[in-house]
Write a protein that holds these residues in place. Structure first.
Motif, PDB file in Angstrom:
ATOM      1  N   VAL A  15     -10.913   5.438  -2.818  1.00  6.16           N
ATOM      2  CA  VAL A  15     -10.211   4.266  -3.033  1.00  6.16           C
ATOM      3  C   VAL A  15     -10.798   2.888  -3.295  1.00  6.16           C
ATOM      4  O   VAL A  15     -10.460   2.206  -4.021  1.00  6.16           O
ATOM      5  CB  VAL A  15      -9.140   4.330  -1.639  1.00  6.16           C
ATOM      6  N   LEU A  16     -11.724   2.777  -2.562  1.00  4.32           N
ATOM      7  CA  LEU A  16     -12.461   1.408  -2.508  1.00  4.32           C
ATOM      8  C   LEU A  16     -13.252   1.440  -3.853  1.00  4.32           C
ATOM      9  O   LEU A  16     -13.453   0.184  -4.197  1.00  4.32           O
ATOM     10  CB  LEU A  16     -13.613   1.420  -1.257  1.00  4.32           C
ATOM     11  N   VAL A  36      -2.603   4.980   4.698  1.00  4.04           N
ATOM     12  CA  VAL A  36      -2.888   3.902   5.620  1.00  4.04           C
ATOM     13  C   VAL A  36      -2.031   2.782   5.484  1.00  4.04           C
ATOM     14  O   VAL A  36      -1.051   2.652   4.371  1.00  4.04           O
ATOM     15  CB  VAL A  36      -4.402   3.237   5.254  1.00  4.04           C
ATOM     16  N   THR A  37      -1.875   1.756   6.412  1.00  3.16           N
ATOM     17  CA  THR A  37      -1.002   0.681   6.326  1.00  3.16           C
ATOM     18  C   THR A  37      -1.807  -0.844   6.546  1.00  3.16           C
ATOM     19  O   THR A  37      -3.018  -0.665   6.550  1.00  3.16           O
ATOM     20  CB  THR A  37       0.055   0.807   7.306  1.00  3.16           C
ATOM     21  N   MET A  38      -1.183  -1.544   6.686  1.00  2.00           N
ATOM     22  CA  MET A  38      -1.573  -3.082   7.131  1.00  2.00           C
ATOM     23  C   MET A  38      -1.224  -3.636   8.134  1.00  2.00           C
ATOM     24  O   MET A  38      -0.340  -3.267   8.872  1.00  2.00           O
ATOM     25  CB  MET A  38      -0.859  -3.939   5.531  1.00  2.00           C
ATOM     26  N   LYS A  79      -2.309   7.171  -4.219  1.00  2.00           N
ATOM     27  CA  LYS A  79      -2.677   7.919  -5.267  1.00  2.00           C
ATOM     28  C   LYS A  79      -3.883   8.692  -5.041  1.00  2.00           C
ATOM     29  O   LYS A  79      -4.015   9.851  -5.665  1.00  2.00           O
ATOM     30  CB  LYS A  79      -2.995   6.973  -6.363  1.00  2.00           C
ATOM     31  N   GLU A  80      -4.361   8.749  -3.910  1.00  2.00           N
ATOM     32  CA  GLU A  80      -5.653   9.298  -3.582  1.00  2.00           C
ATOM     33  C   GLU A  80      -5.051  10.649  -2.568  1.00  2.00           C
ATOM     34  O   GLU A  80      -5.871  11.259  -1.735  1.00  2.00           O
ATOM     35  CB  GLU A  80      -6.788   8.659  -2.977  1.00  2.00           C
ATOM     36  N   ILE A 135      -2.828  -4.902   0.523  1.00  2.00           N
ATOM     37  CA  ILE A 135      -1.758  -4.014  -0.329  1.00  2.00           C
ATOM     38  C   ILE A 135      -2.355  -3.195  -1.486  1.00  2.00           C
ATOM     39  O   ILE A 135      -1.900  -1.888  -1.840  1.00  2.00           O
ATOM     40  CB  ILE A 135      -0.518  -4.737  -0.651  1.00  2.00           C
ATOM     41  N   GLN A 136      -3.207  -3.637  -2.144  1.00  2.00           N
ATOM     42  CA  GLN A 136      -3.894  -2.947  -3.387  1.00  2.00           C
ATOM     43  C   GLN A 136      -4.737  -1.861  -2.631  1.00  2.00           C
ATOM     44  O   GLN A 136      -4.675  -0.753  -3.467  1.00  2.00           O
ATOM     45  CB  GLN A 136      -4.894  -4.017  -4.107  1.00  2.00           C
ATOM     46  N   ILE A 137      -5.325  -1.612  -1.945  1.00  3.10           N
ATOM     47  CA  ILE A 137      -5.899  -0.723  -1.181  1.00  3.10           C
ATOM     48  C   ILE A 137      -4.922   0.320  -0.605  1.00  3.10           C
ATOM     49  O   ILE A 137      -4.975   1.857  -0.742  1.00  3.10           O
ATOM     50  CB  ILE A 137      -6.944  -1.083  -0.041  1.00  3.10           C
ATOM     51  N   VAL A 138      -3.938  -0.194  -0.001  1.00  4.15           N
ATOM     52  CA  VAL A 138      -2.886   0.918   0.485  1.00  4.15           C
ATOM     53  C   VAL A 138      -2.329   1.366  -0.734  1.00  4.15           C
ATOM     54  O   VAL A 138      -1.934   2.762  -0.730  1.00  4.15           O
ATOM     55  CB  VAL A 138      -1.922  -0.057   1.421  1.00  4.15           C
TER      56      VAL A 138
END
Length: 385
Positions: A373-374, A342-344, A337-338, A329-332
């Motif tokens: 993002v990464l 994407v989803t989970m 913000k970018e 969820i932190q990546i999503v």
């Protein structure tokens, strides 16, 4: 009702691989409506088909012949190993129909084997067939007649030999369960066991079908013919429709009155399906899916080498899971913000679902955004690595 954890985006319009919110902010959409908008958002061929049908008839019920319904059924059977089609409105409904068809075929055996971590829908029978206890919680007692085995496990197949069920129900890539592809050798053994014991094979292609894994149906890549297949999501390019396909010998257990649907196979939904299937089978979209899949997997492998919290990249075609050491969820959230969606597929799996006609340019843009993002996530959550 409070049934969704929504992100703070209100989508105002969409086209191709992009959506715009009510403030005009543009996002690259690598969710495709959760594997639904396989031709991208608002594809012209589907829009034109629905618009044309709007001028004719919207609904007449299944008391009468529906020409677009028959045309779509012909297209689906021509592009599969199945012979007959029942139309409904969603994937869960398609699986409900499939469960009823299994029971109609086996009045003395109601037992269906499914697999742990599977997902088959949220209506009660489909939920009962879903191998995730967290989704069962609070809705017991569930429908009886389902047993869960371990996916990709050869020892579990002994259960089928010892106590043959009426049917086996599985996804060839477990989507919601973490984007887990079935292993070829395991599927071959499973099919052999089912064939020897007269067990029906029911494949849930709701997420994997309509080209998502690089072939029209995922089962084509495994070299066998199922008895029943369920479809939805990509079948209508976002217009609600589901379908349950079966071979004659299995489908004939249904008779008038066995099953039905007020809206299933209505003229508008099947007009969307006709245009979608026609585009899918007469264009180079499946070839493009394969090429863009190779490109994405290669780029994601490069990113995995850079960021140690990426543990594994897996999937088929343009159904891709990125397994991370941490909370997906932190990546999503960072991706939003970018200006990337994407989803989970579980707590530690980021799921990538671009449209099947995604361009190389958009894949490159995704990789650029996803790298940012990464990096953001790495600095915030993995600073000590």
């Amino acid at each position: 009702m409070n049934t969704y954890n929504r992100f703070p985006i209100t989508v105002d319009k969409a086209k191709g691989g992009y959506v715009w919110d009510i403030d005009g902010t543009k996002y690259l959409d690598f969710t495709a409506g959760i594997a639904t908008c396989n031709l991208g958002h608002v594809p012209d061929v589907v829009k034109d088909s629905i618009t044309s049908q709007l001028e004719k008839v919207w609904h007449c019920s299944n008391l009468y012949q529906i020409a677009p319904q028959q045309q779509l059924a012909d297209l689906l059977t021509a592009n599969s190993c199945l012979d007959q089609v029942f139309f409904c409105n969603s994937g869960a409904e398609a699986n409900e129909a499939a469960i009823k068809l299994v029971r109609a075929n086996n009045p003395n055996n109601r037992h269906i084997v499914a697999f742990r971590q599977s997902f088959h829908g949220r209506t009660l029978a489909a939920l009962s067939a879903t191998g995730q206890k967290k989704l069962h919680s609070g809705f017991e007692p569930l429908m009886q007649g389902f047993t869960f085995l371990t996916y990709n496990d050869f020892d579990s197949l002994n259960v089928l030999k010892e106590n043959p069920p009426a049917a086996v129900m599985l996804e060839l890539v477990q989507g919601e369960g973490g984007v887990i592809p079935a292993e070829q050798s395991w599927v071959e053994e499973l099919v052999q066991v089912c064939t020897n014991a007269g067990i029906l094979i029911m494949i849930d292609e709701i997420q994997t079908g309509m080209g998502r894994t690089g072939t029209f149906f995922a089962y084509e890549q495994y070299g066998f013919e199922p008895d029943i297949v369920t479809l939805a999501k990509g079948l209508g390019s976002g217009f609600p429709i589901g379908a349950m396909l079966a071979k004659d010998g299995t489908a004939n257990a249904f008779q008038p009155g066995s099953h039905g649907s007020t809206f299933g196979g209505n003229p508008l939904a099947t007009a969307a399906g006709i245009a979608t299937v026609t585009e899918m089978t007469q264009s180079n979209i499946l070839e493009n899916c394969g090429q863009m899949s190779e490109m994405l997997f290669a780029e994601l492998k490069n990113l995995q080498a850079e960021y140690s919290f990426i543990k594994l990249i897996r999937g088929k075609g343009l159904l891709i899971g990125i397994i991370v050491d941490g909370q997906a969820i932190q990546i999503v959230k960072a991706a939003i913000k970018e200006n990337l969606l994407v989803t989970m597929a579980g707590q530690n799996v980021v799921r990538i679902l671009p449209p099947l006609n995604v361009t190389a340019e958009d894949v490159s843009l995704f990789c650029e955004q996803f790298r940012n993002v990464l990096q953001t996530v790495s600095e915030k959550f993995y600073i000590n690595e």
